[in-house]
Write an enzyme that holds these catalytic residues in place. Structure first.
Site, PDB file in Angstrom:
ATOM      1  CD  GLU A   1       5.070   7.702  -5.850  1.00  0.00           C
ATOM      2  OE1 GLU A   1       4.518   8.047  -4.780  1.00  0.00           O
ATOM      3  OE2 GLU A   1       5.097   6.516  -6.240  1.00  0.00           O
TER       4      GLU A   1
ATOM      5  CE  LYS B   1       0.097   0.670  -4.312  1.00  0.00           C
ATOM      6  NZ  LYS B   1       0.376   1.987  -3.698  1.00  0.00           N
TER       7      LYS B   1
ATOM      8  CG  HIS C   1       0.856   4.839  -6.448  1.00  0.00           C
ATOM      9  ND1 HIS C   1      -0.335   4.349  -5.959  1.00  0.00           N
ATOM     10  CD2 HIS C   1       0.949   4.406  -7.733  1.00  0.00           C
ATOM     11  CE1 HIS C   1      -0.953   3.662  -6.906  1.00  0.00           C
ATOM     12  NE2 HIS C   1      -0.190   3.667  -7.991  1.00  0.00           N
TER      13      HIS C   1
ATOM     14  CG  HIS D   1      -1.464  -1.876  -6.574  1.00  0.00           C
ATOM     15  ND1 HIS D   1      -2.259  -1.068  -5.784  1.00  0.00           N
ATOM     16  CD2 HIS D   1      -1.395  -1.253  -7.783  1.00  0.00           C
ATOM     17  CE1 HIS D   1      -2.642  -0.013  -6.475  1.00  0.00           C
ATOM     18  NE2 HIS D   1      -2.128  -0.106  -7.689  1.00  0.00           N
TER      19      HIS D   1
ATOM     20  CB  CYS E   1      -4.689   2.505  -8.067  1.00  0.00           C
ATOM     21  SG  CYS E   1      -4.802   1.001  -9.076  1.00  0.00           S
TER      22      CYS E   1
ATOM     23  CG  PHE F   1      -5.006   2.055 -15.005  1.00  0.00           C
ATOM     24  CD1 PHE F   1      -3.676   2.212 -14.669  1.00  0.00           C
ATOM     25  CD2 PHE F   1      -5.404   0.826 -15.515  1.00  0.00           C
ATOM     26  CE1 PHE F   1      -2.756   1.188 -14.840  1.00  0.00           C
ATOM     27  CE2 PHE F   1      -4.498  -0.211 -15.689  1.00  0.00           C
ATOM     28  CZ  PHE F   1      -3.171  -0.037 -15.350  1.00  0.00           C
TER      29      PHE F   1
END
Length: 416
Positions: free
Chosen positions: A316, A337, A305, A342, A165, A403
């Site tokens: 985060e 998002k 994010h 996403h 991502c 990931f």
């Protein structure tokens, strides 16, 4: 080495909240949600039955039938966004040196839909391998950058990045570096993704990453909210034309913003989970600031994010609080998002565009759907909830994490 300045001269977007740049931005700042029940396949047996799909775009009007047969949807998205960005840049394709124009694109999954279709078709047969001759060219993740370069004759650096991502932010940083190092005058960059299918939804359901708020899809993506339960899958593409500053000035190009810096890091912690204290995120943001020659207090807006996962949003936030400290009160944070879902490997490109337009227009897009801030982070940052905010935005930061522990942060600033 005397590094060159890099600016943004064109933008293009096809997103769940708008099939072009203008509609995307207007719907984003108005707080429109792109989430709705899935129409791409029968999702009735899946734990998650909604997503942020592209709506109402007639690909048959953009591509002829032979082209469509040769492209997975992620490539179609890439071509649409890149074409808008190139037109937006007003590049004279007949006069520029195409040997100095490159394409650096990103996709986390490549031709996911094509792979699923072909393998399922094979499984239904007698075991004889009857695959479409375009199977491999449709599936491989680098093919979108190839299609873009072939269509326009761009002969400069051409490749694809993959960092889950964080993919398209990584692509943008690579493009920034190639231009400032003098390897190209112009690079078309960004990312595209098309993973709303049985394998995509089923796979992320199995990893317990997706929201299952099937009774209220429109508000399912709720970053930082105490009732968040996972992310909402999105699809689409974002494209940016990055250009060497003097080259852009010489041709009289309009300039959205300057690319100030980029930072990348690794959590080195877990395959899918972020570091609980945000160590990798903090390092990536600090690297971006150092690269840009800026201090935390210089950042006016941060596009987080913030996927709406229980642990990711917390880690985060901890990283942002550690980085900005006493300067956090000056900072507007939002999680777009919440509106777009996403977009996986394309998320960074779309969120970079949102950050660039925030700088250009002095508007902070809102975080929508977040009603009750998680007690663990309440009061720590200004999450810009519900409505857009008009304020001076000289510098914006955009975070993406993936990931594998991949972190990428890009910084954009007003041109001066």
């Amino acid at each position: 080495m005397n590094q060159k300045r890099v600016v943004v001269t064109g933008l293009g977007a096809i997103t769940p909240i708008g099939n072009n740049l203008s509609d995307f931005w207007n719907n984003l700042i108005e707080g429109k949600s792109g989430a709705a029940p899935i129409t791409h396949f029968d999702a009735s047996k899946f734990k998650t039955r909604f997503a942020c799909e592209i709506k109402g775009f007639e690909f048959e009007k953009y591509f002829d039938r032979p082209e469509l047969r040769k492209m997975d949807k992620f490539t179609q998205f890439a071509m649409v966004a890149a074409d808008e960005a190139i037109k937006d840049s007003l590049l004279d394709l007949n006069s520029i040196n195409k040997r100095r124009v490159g394409v650096i694109w990103g996709s986390g999954n490549g031709g996911f839909q094509t792979f699923q279709e072909q393998v399922m078709e094979f499984a239904k047969g007698d075991g004889t391998p009857r695959f479409n001759p375009f199977f491999i060219p449709k599936v491989i993740a680098d093919i979108a950058s190839g299609w873009i370069s072939i269509k326009y004759g761009f002969m400069g650096p051409n490749f694809t990045t993959i960092s889950a991502c964080a993919t398209s932010t990584t692509a943008i940083i690579d493009a920034f570096n190639y231009i400032r190092w003098g390897k190209a005058n112009i690079i078309i960059t960004g990312g595209s993704e098309a993973a709303i299918n049985e394998a995509g939804i089923g796979g992320f359901n199995a990893s317990k990453a997706l929201s299952t708020r099937n009774d209220d899809p429109a508000t399912a993506s709720r970053p930082f909210d105490k009732n968040r339960d996972g992310f909402v899958m999105g699809e689409g593409a974002g494209a940016l034309v990055l250009e060497e500053y003097e080259h852009a000035i010489k041709r009289g190009a309009k300039i959205y913003a300057e690319v100030a810096g980029g930072g990348m890091s690794a959590d080195a912690y877990h395959l899918t989970g972020t570091h609980p204290e945000g160590e990798g995120a903090l390092l990536g943001m600090q690297e971006a600031l150092d690269d840009a020659g800026l201090q935390p207090q210089d950042i006016d807006y941060l596009n987080a994010h913030a996927t709406s996962t229980p642990l990711g949003d917390i880690s985060e936030t901890k990283a942002m609080v550690r980085l900005f400290g006493a300067n956090a009160a000056h900072l507007n944070v939002s999680a777009t998002k919440s509106a777009t879902g996403h977009l996986l490997g394309a998320a960074g490109a779309i969120e970079a565009i949102a950050s660039i337009l925030a700088v250009k227009n002095d508007i902070i897009p809102p975080t929508i759907n977040t009603l009750n801030i998680d007690e663990e982070i309440a009061g720590s940052l200004n999450f810009t909830l519900g409505k857009n905010v008009n304020r001076k935005v000289n510098v914006a930061m955009s975070n993406t994490f993936g990931f594998g522990g991949h972190n990428a942060t890009a910084i954009f600033k007003k041109i001066s």
